[in-house]
Write a protein that holds these residues in place. Structure first.
Motif, mmCIF file in Angstrom:
data_model
loop_
_atom_site.group_PDB
_atom_site.id
_atom_site.type_symbol
_atom_site.label_atom_id
_atom_site.label_comp_id
_atom_site.label_asym_id
_atom_site.label_seq_id
_atom_site.Cartn_x
_atom_site.Cartn_y
_atom_site.Cartn_z
ATOM 1 N N UNK A 199 37.711 65.662 -32.688
ATOM 2 C CA UNK A 199 35.966 65.629 -32.761
ATOM 3 C C UNK A 199 35.790 67.070 -33.142
ATOM 4 N N UNK A 200 36.590 68.073 -32.794
ATOM 5 C CA UNK A 200 36.402 69.431 -33.225
ATOM 6 C C UNK A 200 36.766 69.676 -34.705
ATOM 7 N N UNK A 201 37.555 69.005 -35.313
ATOM 8 C CA UNK A 201 38.359 69.214 -36.381
ATOM 9 C C UNK A 201 37.544 68.225 -37.389
ATOM 10 N N UNK A 220 42.629 60.800 -62.116
ATOM 11 C CA UNK A 220 41.654 62.095 -62.180
ATOM 12 C C UNK A 220 40.305 61.378 -62.618
ATOM 13 N N UNK A 221 39.646 60.105 -62.372
ATOM 14 C CA UNK A 221 38.619 59.740 -62.524
ATOM 15 C C UNK A 221 37.771 59.929 -61.233
ATOM 16 N N UNK A 222 36.255 59.910 -61.091
ATOM 17 C CA UNK A 222 35.742 59.825 -60.109
ATOM 18 C C UNK A 222 35.666 58.706 -59.199
ATOM 19 N N UNK A 223 35.775 57.554 -59.964
ATOM 20 C CA UNK A 223 35.748 56.295 -59.283
ATOM 21 C C UNK A 223 36.894 56.255 -58.197
ATOM 22 N N UNK A 224 38.273 56.365 -58.615
ATOM 23 C CA UNK A 224 39.249 56.043 -57.769
ATOM 24 C C UNK A 224 39.091 57.342 -56.438
ATOM 25 N N UNK A 225 38.914 58.488 -56.798
ATOM 26 C CA UNK A 225 38.751 59.697 -56.144
ATOM 27 C C UNK A 225 37.778 59.369 -54.953
ATOM 28 N N UNK A 226 36.656 58.909 -55.294
ATOM 29 C CA UNK A 226 35.797 58.522 -54.367
ATOM 30 C C UNK A 226 36.034 57.159 -53.367
ATOM 31 N N UNK A 227 36.656 56.290 -54.022
ATOM 32 C CA UNK A 227 37.021 55.223 -53.376
ATOM 33 C C UNK A 227 37.941 55.474 -52.181
ATOM 34 N N UNK A 228 39.022 56.250 -52.691
ATOM 35 C CA UNK A 228 40.010 56.629 -51.707
ATOM 36 C C UNK A 228 39.591 57.675 -50.648
ATOM 37 N N UNK A 229 38.918 58.589 -51.137
ATOM 38 C CA UNK A 229 38.142 59.585 -50.167
ATOM 39 C C UNK A 229 37.403 59.055 -49.089
ATOM 40 N N UNK A 230 36.222 58.069 -49.575
ATOM 41 C CA UNK A 230 35.512 57.331 -48.672
ATOM 42 C C UNK A 230 36.138 56.461 -47.739
ATOM 43 N N UNK A 231 37.281 55.823 -48.231
ATOM 44 C CA UNK A 231 37.952 54.865 -47.407
ATOM 45 C C UNK A 231 38.754 55.692 -46.349
ATOM 46 N N UNK A 236 39.684 57.421 -40.708
ATOM 47 C CA UNK A 236 39.886 58.401 -39.775
ATOM 48 C C UNK A 236 38.747 58.215 -38.609
ATOM 49 N N UNK A 237 37.642 58.074 -38.917
ATOM 50 C CA UNK A 237 36.702 57.877 -37.924
ATOM 51 C C UNK A 237 36.943 56.872 -36.917
ATOM 52 N N UNK A 239 40.105 55.974 -36.350
ATOM 53 C CA UNK A 239 41.152 56.367 -35.485
ATOM 54 C C UNK A 239 40.420 57.452 -34.381
ATOM 55 N N UNK A 240 39.714 58.269 -34.996
ATOM 56 C CA UNK A 240 39.198 58.943 -33.685
ATOM 57 C C UNK A 240 38.559 58.186 -32.788
ATOM 58 N N UNK A 241 37.720 57.256 -32.864
ATOM 59 C CA UNK A 241 37.175 56.506 -31.974
ATOM 60 C C UNK A 241 38.118 55.801 -31.001
ATOM 61 N N UNK A 242 39.263 55.457 -31.648
ATOM 62 C CA UNK A 242 40.355 54.827 -30.959
ATOM 63 C C UNK A 242 40.880 55.692 -29.929
ATOM 64 N N UNK A 243 41.159 56.908 -30.566
ATOM 65 C CA UNK A 243 41.657 57.828 -29.531
ATOM 66 C C UNK A 243 40.511 58.425 -28.325
ATOM 67 N N UNK A 244 39.243 58.239 -28.720
ATOM 68 C CA UNK A 244 38.112 58.512 -27.480
ATOM 69 C C UNK A 244 38.293 57.351 -26.393
ATOM 70 N N UNK A 245 38.530 56.098 -26.841
ATOM 71 C CA UNK A 245 38.707 55.252 -25.890
ATOM 72 C C UNK A 245 40.032 55.226 -25.228
ATOM 73 N N UNK A 246 41.127 55.671 -25.824
ATOM 74 C CA UNK A 246 42.530 55.930 -25.218
ATOM 75 C C UNK A 246 42.575 57.003 -24.254
#
Length: 317
Positions: A199-201, A220-231, A236-237, A239-246
């Motif tokens: 959570x702090x990171x 190097x196009x914005x479409x694939x970069x944004x799709x990968x980054x947002x996904x 990650x979020x 996984x963080x919530x799963x870690x919180x429950x654990x």
């Protein structure tokens, strides 16, 4: 089994896995242009994102309205077909070679470790497949941007090797990147990272994921970069919530078992007694006073004289 027997078993399982990959490659080589059981050919499935572009955004060669890629070398078509067939062969034979790998390592695992491994392996397959499917749909939008950015000034004659290299790279990058939440959950399960640390990171991790997406996407196009980054950020979020429950579950378990009274092992003085002694009901004995040295009276009228002539004898009590 002895070490030599393990080596023989490994050789046998590798031979079975390689044979399965070879058979899968042969089937992929045939499927590249064939239509088995009424299914589309492998080449048609892979070129569908390119052929979905409007005809004015791609060059039509060979007459008619067929969607075709071009090759500029004598052996380019053969090597490209073999490359695609080998990739398809590895994927189609994955159940066989994975079963061989699993059969080699599973005798050394406990029952709990086997169940744990089954769960994570199943999730890894699902995540990789989801990433590959997303990449397949992203390619169409990425090509639409890349092929129309020049407007009416120029058009692109796309080589088959370039197109398939881009497509396969995106499929692999998206599939492997989607394993990120599984890695985070595994690190949390073994106690390397906690929910508080994640959570702090969070801000730094989000920034790092977008940087990784910008560097990893081959187009190097914005479409694939944004799709990968947002996904990746969404995964990650999750996984963080799963870690919180654990972590909450672990804290509740420690409280029920009475371990909450024991402080964290970090920062403990190694010279101090373990806090486990207090939890187990044993008290730490108080340190004994330092021994005092007192002279004793002579045992007989004729005391023994030492080499220094002293008549006193000393004892520690």
């Amino acid at each position: 089994m002895t070490l030599v027997e393990h080596i023989y078993e490994l050789r046998r399982r590798l031979a079975v896995a390689l044979l399965a990959v070879a058979i899968g490659t042969a089937l992929g080589f045939f499927w590249y242009t064939a239509y088995p059981f009424g299914l589309p050919s492998l080449g048609q499935i892979l070129t569908e994102p390119y052929c979905a572009l409007p005809p004015e955004n791609r060059v039509q060669l060979g007459g008619g309205q067929e969607c075709r890629l071009v090759a500029f070398g004598v052996f380019e078509q053969f090597t490209l077909r073999l490359k695609v067939a080998a990739t398809a062969g590895v994927l189609m034979s994955s159940p066989i070679w994975f079963a061989q790998l699993w059969g080699f390592i599973t005798p050394g695992l406990y029952a709990k470790e086997k169940r744990f491994a089954y769960t994570f392996v199943s999730l890894a397959v699902v995540l990789f497949s989801a990433g590959a499917v997303l990449a397949y749909f992203v390619v169409t939008q990425a090509l639409q941007f890349l092929f129309t950015v020049g407007g009416d000034i120029q058009t692109t004659v796309l080589r088959g090797s370039d197109y398939f290299s881009l497509l396969l790279a995106l499929l692999i990058i998206f599939g492997v990147s989607f394993e990120l939440p599984l890695l985070v959950v595994m690190l949390n399960r073994v106690g390397i990272v906690s929910y508080a640390q994640l959570s702090s990171w969070r801000r730094g991790l989000v920034f790092g994921l977008f940087v990784f997406a910008a560097l990893a996407t081959p187009g190097q196009d914005p479409i694939s970069m944004l799709a990968l980054g947002v996904s990746l950020v969404l995964l990650l979020e999750l996984a963080i919530q799963v870690a919180r429950v654990h972590d909450k579950r672990e804290a509740r378990r420690r409280l029920e078992q009475g371990w909450s009274q024991i402080p964290d092992w970090k920062g403990l003085d190694p010279d101090q007694p373990s806090p486990l002694d207090d939890r187990l009901g044993s008290s730490t004995p108080a340190p004994a006073p330092a021994p005092r040295i007192e002279p004793l009276p002579p045992a007989s009228p004729a005391p023994d004289r030492g080499s220094d002539g002293s008549t006193d004898r000393w004892d520690a009590t």
